[in-house]
Design a protein around this motif. Structure first.
Motif, PDB file in Angstrom:
ATOM      1  N   PRO A 206       0.793  -1.047   0.037  1.00  0.00           N
ATOM      2  CA  PRO A 206       0.145  -0.035  -0.159  1.00  0.00           C
ATOM      3  C   PRO A 206       0.823   1.190  -0.083  1.00  0.00           C
ATOM      4  N   ALA A 207       0.285   2.342  -0.527  1.00  0.00           N
ATOM      5  CA  ALA A 207       1.189   3.808  -0.535  1.00  0.00           C
ATOM      6  C   ALA A 207       0.015   4.952  -0.731  1.00  0.00           C
ATOM      7  N   ALA A 208       0.248   5.967  -0.049  1.00  0.00           N
ATOM      8  CA  ALA A 208      -0.562   6.922  -0.113  1.00  0.00           C
ATOM      9  C   ALA A 208      -0.421   7.988  -1.120  1.00  0.00           C
ATOM     10  N   LEU A 209      -1.284   7.933  -1.925  1.00  0.00           N
ATOM     11  CA  LEU A 209      -0.972   9.272  -3.212  1.00  0.00           C
ATOM     12  C   LEU A 209      -0.706  10.681  -2.654  1.00  0.00           C
ATOM     13  N   ASP A 210      -1.230  11.085  -1.499  1.00  0.00           N
ATOM     14  CA  ASP A 210      -1.202  12.186  -1.104  1.00  0.00           C
ATOM     15  C   ASP A 210       0.149  12.652   0.044  1.00  0.00           C
ATOM     16  N   VAL A 211       0.970  11.692  -0.058  1.00  0.00           N
ATOM     17  CA  VAL A 211       2.125  11.791   0.681  1.00  0.00           C
ATOM     18  C   VAL A 211       3.352  11.614  -0.118  1.00  0.00           C
ATOM     19  N   PRO A 212       4.239  12.622  -0.275  1.00  0.00           N
ATOM     20  CA  PRO A 212       5.293  12.713  -1.413  1.00  0.00           C
ATOM     21  C   PRO A 212       6.001  11.675  -1.256  1.00  0.00           C
ATOM     22  N   GLY A 213       6.462  10.974  -2.258  1.00  0.00           N
ATOM     23  CA  GLY A 213       7.485   9.799  -2.140  1.00  0.00           C
ATOM     24  C   GLY A 213       7.181   8.368  -1.638  1.00  0.00           C
ATOM     25  N   SER A 214       5.690   8.353  -1.475  1.00  0.00           N
ATOM     26  CA  SER A 214       5.305   7.210  -0.731  1.00  0.00           C
ATOM     27  C   SER A 214       5.064   6.101  -1.843  1.00  0.00           C
ATOM     28  N   ILE A 237     -12.309   5.480  -4.834  1.00  0.00           N
ATOM     29  CA  ILE A 237     -13.582   5.443  -5.602  1.00  0.00           C
ATOM     30  C   ILE A 237     -13.877   6.484  -6.566  1.00  0.00           C
ATOM     31  N   GLY A 238     -13.210   7.675  -6.628  1.00  0.00           N
ATOM     32  CA  GLY A 238     -13.163   8.843  -7.309  1.00  0.00           C
ATOM     33  C   GLY A 238     -13.175  10.183  -6.822  1.00  0.00           C
ATOM     34  N   PRO A 239     -14.237  10.514  -6.314  1.00  0.00           N
ATOM     35  CA  PRO A 239     -14.579  11.868  -5.619  1.00  0.00           C
ATOM     36  C   PRO A 239     -13.575  12.281  -4.714  1.00  0.00           C
ATOM     37  N   GLU A 240     -13.115  11.263  -4.001  1.00  0.00           N
ATOM     38  CA  GLU A 240     -12.506  11.603  -2.738  1.00  0.00           C
ATOM     39  C   GLU A 240     -10.803  11.814  -3.232  1.00  0.00           C
ATOM     40  N   ALA A 241     -10.261  11.843  -4.502  1.00  0.00           N
ATOM     41  CA  ALA A 241      -9.028  12.193  -4.759  1.00  0.00           C
ATOM     42  C   ALA A 241      -9.027  12.784  -6.007  1.00  0.00           C
ATOM     43  N   ASP A 242      -7.816  13.704  -5.938  1.00  0.00           N
ATOM     44  CA  ASP A 242      -7.765  14.532  -7.173  1.00  0.00           C
ATOM     45  C   ASP A 242      -7.372  13.713  -8.547  1.00  0.00           C
ATOM     46  N   SER A 243      -7.777  13.645  -9.374  1.00  0.00           N
ATOM     47  CA  SER A 243      -7.192  12.914 -10.685  1.00  0.00           C
ATOM     48  C   SER A 243      -5.836  13.073 -10.936  1.00  0.00           C
ATOM     49  N   ALA A 247      -2.544  10.555 -11.948  1.00  0.00           N
ATOM     50  CA  ALA A 247      -1.685  10.704 -13.103  1.00  0.00           C
ATOM     51  C   ALA A 247      -0.301  10.887 -12.938  1.00  0.00           C
ATOM     52  N   THR A 248      -0.349  11.578 -11.812  1.00  0.00           N
ATOM     53  CA  THR A 248       1.264  11.944 -11.467  1.00  0.00           C
ATOM     54  C   THR A 248       2.204  10.882 -11.056  1.00  0.00           C
ATOM     55  N   ALA A 249       1.400  10.023 -10.194  1.00  0.00           N
ATOM     56  CA  ALA A 249       1.880   8.813  -9.539  1.00  0.00           C
ATOM     57  C   ALA A 249       2.553   7.804 -10.576  1.00  0.00           C
ATOM     58  N   ALA A 250       1.440   7.743 -11.651  1.00  0.00           N
ATOM     59  CA  ALA A 250       2.130   6.876 -12.786  1.00  0.00           C
ATOM     60  C   ALA A 250       3.002   7.348 -13.652  1.00  0.00           C
ATOM     61  N   GLU A 251       3.067   8.569 -13.815  1.00  0.00           N
ATOM     62  CA  GLU A 251       4.290   9.428 -14.641  1.00  0.00           C
ATOM     63  C   GLU A 251       5.596   9.358 -13.917  1.00  0.00           C
ATOM     64  N   GLU A 252       5.536   9.594 -12.685  1.00  0.00           N
ATOM     65  CA  GLU A 252       6.651   9.571 -11.865  1.00  0.00           C
ATOM     66  C   GLU A 252       7.383   8.259 -11.720  1.00  0.00           C
ATOM     67  N   THR A 253       6.506   7.089 -11.598  1.00  0.00           N
ATOM     68  CA  THR A 253       7.165   6.099 -11.376  1.00  0.00           C
ATOM     69  C   THR A 253       7.028   5.055 -12.486  1.00  0.00           C
ATOM     70  N   GLY A 254       6.467   5.548 -13.848  1.00  0.00           N
ATOM     71  CA  GLY A 254       6.790   4.830 -14.941  1.00  0.00           C
ATOM     72  C   GLY A 254       5.990   3.608 -14.923  1.00  0.00           C
ATOM     73  N   CYS A 255       5.000   3.441 -14.067  1.00  0.00           N
ATOM     74  CA  CYS A 255       4.255   2.117 -13.904  1.00  0.00           C
ATOM     75  C   CYS A 255       2.899   2.385 -14.420  1.00  0.00           C
ATOM     76  N   PRO A 256       2.137   1.332 -15.179  1.00  0.00           N
ATOM     77  CA  PRO A 256       0.978   1.344 -15.763  1.00  0.00           C
ATOM     78  C   PRO A 256      -0.137   1.294 -14.526  1.00  0.00           C
ATOM     79  N   SER A 257      -1.212   1.939 -14.702  1.00  0.00           N
ATOM     80  CA  SER A 257      -2.307   2.268 -13.514  1.00  0.00           C
ATOM     81  C   SER A 257      -3.322   1.539 -13.986  1.00  0.00           C
ATOM     82  N   ALA A 258      -4.220   1.049 -13.095  1.00  0.00           N
ATOM     83  CA  ALA A 258      -5.507   0.477 -13.208  1.00  0.00           C
ATOM     84  C   ALA A 258      -6.322   1.800 -13.112  1.00  0.00           C
ATOM     85  N   ALA A 259      -7.986   1.810 -13.455  1.00  0.00           N
ATOM     86  CA  ALA A 259      -8.645   2.833 -13.262  1.00  0.00           C
ATOM     87  C   ALA A 259      -9.218   3.076 -11.709  1.00  0.00           C
ATOM     88  N   PRO A 260      -9.702   3.904 -11.398  1.00  0.00           N
ATOM     89  CA  PRO A 260     -10.177   4.163  -9.902  1.00  0.00           C
ATOM     90  C   PRO A 260     -11.365   2.980  -9.865  1.00  0.00           C
TER      91      PRO A 260
END
Length: 312
Positions: A206-214, A237-243, A247-260
């Motif tokens: 697990p990791a937190a999208l809103d914690v830098p570097g997590s 789920i969707g509304p609770e997170a900034d889209s 996108a930034t997490a996928a771009e910075e890690t270079g990993c593919p991502s599933a949808a919310p």
């Protein structure tokens, strides 16, 4: 029973529904007791096209899961025009105030989040003002693990199930389960992560999208332990997170991502079951009073009809 909105009224009322027919019809679920409080789905976002579509579909699933439940979506903050005549969008505060002003039982508030989230403190304080009950968050739960699994399989990052032995060249050999709500939310997501790992037979961190570097740290951990194709799986789920976080997490890690998770059916089932689980404990005297009022109104209407018939 089904629900229908009255124009200008934030909380819907129950209207008669038709029973399904046929040998293979779905079994009838128990009716919601007369006088039960409404279900207010607390959305941690401002009303908008993206959140609205997910919320409306989830409420539709809730109504199909449980006949007779009165549902409404309450947003954390409002926008201009939400409370104008004809609008069907309201804040949580407006829905709770409406119930209090009209003498309805205080609604049961279900937070639309899978785990700990910053808006819960404000939500509990608001509900306390009106004596409303706030349920637990939706996770951790096996149904959330199922929803994440399906989103991964839809993105070609996992097999649909372990019984299907065909290979998927793009299947992930490690998953970072991303969520929002800080380290507390990431820790809580770890339980759903264990359930997901059992389904996928690959490590899940697990990791937190809103914690830098997590997220980056979680990806690095998977690679250090042998994963060559890590992927991101939002426990969002969707509304609770900034889209943009996704996108930034996928771009910075270079990993593919599933949808919310969005309006995946099991999320709606969780909302319905979370609401039903607290009904016996929420102000039973309110049920009795409301049921008595409904009975008295029905008897009065019958008496008036009988009097009219005699007069004729």
């Amino acid at each position: 029973m089904s629900t229908a909105a009255i124009p200008g009224a934030p909380l819907p009322v129950r209207t008669p529904g038709s029973r399904a027919r046929g040998r293979h019809r779905r079994p009838e679920r128990p009716e919601i007791p007369a006088g039960s409080p409404a279900l207010v789905l607390a959305v941690p976002a401002t009303a908008g096209p993206e959140s609205r579509s997910v919320v409306e579909e989830l409420l539709s699933i809730v109504r199909s899961e449980q006949n007779g439940v009165q549902t409404a979506a309450g947003y954390l903050t409002g926008v201009a025009g939400m409370s104008e005549p004809g609008s069907d969008e309201f804040t949580v505060a407006e829905l709770l105030a409406h119930a209090a002003e009209t003498g309805l039982p205080a609604p049961v508030v279900v937070p639309l989040v899978p785990g700990p989230h910053g808006f819960l403190t404000e939500l509990h304080a608001l509900a306390a003002e009106y004596g409303a009950h706030v349920t637990d968050v939706l996770g951790p739960h096996p149904l959330l693990a199922e929803a994440v699994h399906v989103r991964l399989s839809e993105a070609g990052l996992a097999r649909a199930d372990r019984a299907r032995l065909f290979a998927i060249a793009t299947a992930a050999d490690g998953v970072v389960l991303t969520t929002v709500g800080g380290e507390e939310a990431a820790a809580a997501a770890g339980i759903t992560g264990v359930l997901l790992a059992a389904r996928l037979a690959v490590p899940v961190v697990p990791a937190a999208l809103d914690v830098p570097g997590s997220v980056a740290a979680a990806v690095a951990h998977l690679k250090e332990t042998g994963s060559q194709r890590p992927a991101l799986a939002p426990l969002v789920i969707g509304p609770e997170a900034d889209s943009e976080l996704l996108a930034t997490a996928a771009e910075e890690t270079g990993c593919p991502s599933a949808a919310p998770l969005g309006a995946y059916p099991t999320v709606g089932q969780l909302i319905a079951s979370t609401y039903l689980a607290v009904l016996p404990a929420v102000a039973p005297e309110a049920y009795a009073e409301a049921a008595a009022a409904e009975q008295a109104a029905a008897e009065q209407a019958a008496a008036e009809q009988a009097a009219d018939a005699v007069a004729e």
